[in-house]
Enzyme design. Sequence first.
Site, PDB file in Angstrom:
ATOM      1  N   HIS A   1       0.804  -1.217   0.000  1.00 47.54           N
ATOM      2  CA  HIS A   1       0.000   0.000   0.000  1.00 47.54           C
ATOM      3  C   HIS A   1       0.838   1.268   0.000  1.00 47.54           C
ATOM      4  CE1 HIS A   1      -3.661  -2.150  -0.121  1.00 47.54           C
ATOM      5  NE2 HIS A   1      -3.387  -2.830   0.971  1.00 47.54           N
TER       6      HIS A   1
ATOM      7  N   GLU B   1       0.708 -20.167   5.195  1.00 50.67           N
ATOM      8  CA  GLU B   1       0.257 -18.947   5.859  1.00 50.67           C
ATOM      9  C   GLU B   1      -1.248 -19.065   6.046  1.00 50.67           C
ATOM     10  OE1 GLU B   1      -0.100 -14.103   5.245  1.00 50.67           O
ATOM     11  OE2 GLU B   1       1.475 -15.212   4.183  1.00 50.67           O
TER      12      GLU B   1
END
Length: 242
Positions: free
Chosen positions: A12, A152
């Site tokens: 981001h 994950e």
Amino acid sequence: MTAMRLGVNIDHVATLRQTRYAAMPESKNAEPDPIAAASICERAGAGGIVAHLRGDRRHIQDRDIERLRENIITKLNLEMGNTPEIVDVALRIVEKREEITTEGGLDVVAQRRELEPTIRRLQTAGIRVSLFIDPTLEQVDAAAELGVEMVELHTGRLANAFAEKIEKEELEKLRAAARAGSESHLQVNAGHGINYRNIALIHQIPHLTELNIGHSIVSRAIWVGLETAVKEMLAAMENYPG
């Protein structure tokens, strides 16, 4: 107590750059620079940098990955979809000290045939492979059978639970999946939606080695700066019982 590592996702930072400089991300005026952000995160104590190279290149660009490889001193966790074009990019620019996370909440059970050759290509190149999966025993077992080094666990449903009953259900799924991963000798990581408020719940999930967190840290950085935001998250991760 077991110390968890923090991988900071810098996507981001690139998203903000692309809002103004999408047509010229390599301009000398293009800011903020994801590579500079990665350096700040490492200086603050992050154990790795996470970047997602998407097919639409909405934030991270190929050149960003190349520069990250050249400049970071910890490790690069490259998130990617199982598409030939992205796999080819990954194999062109990565080194053995890096990792690939095939990102997107994969249905490993259903996509095993498609995933297996990609995993073998990456491992042959000396790359450790992690699969980003929903926290179910079936997905963990399928990942272990494929011979990857890590999983994950997707923590998004826990992070976004709007009722205590759902929160408890999702937490128990994550706990069971983490135990199964550990028993299968997988490194168990977690990520998606983790922030400064809900990280206390993450402490209740056993056997975690690393948390991959991006949006919350970048958001916090607007108010306190990136280095402080990383340090605050590391402080929130302390005293993990393991």
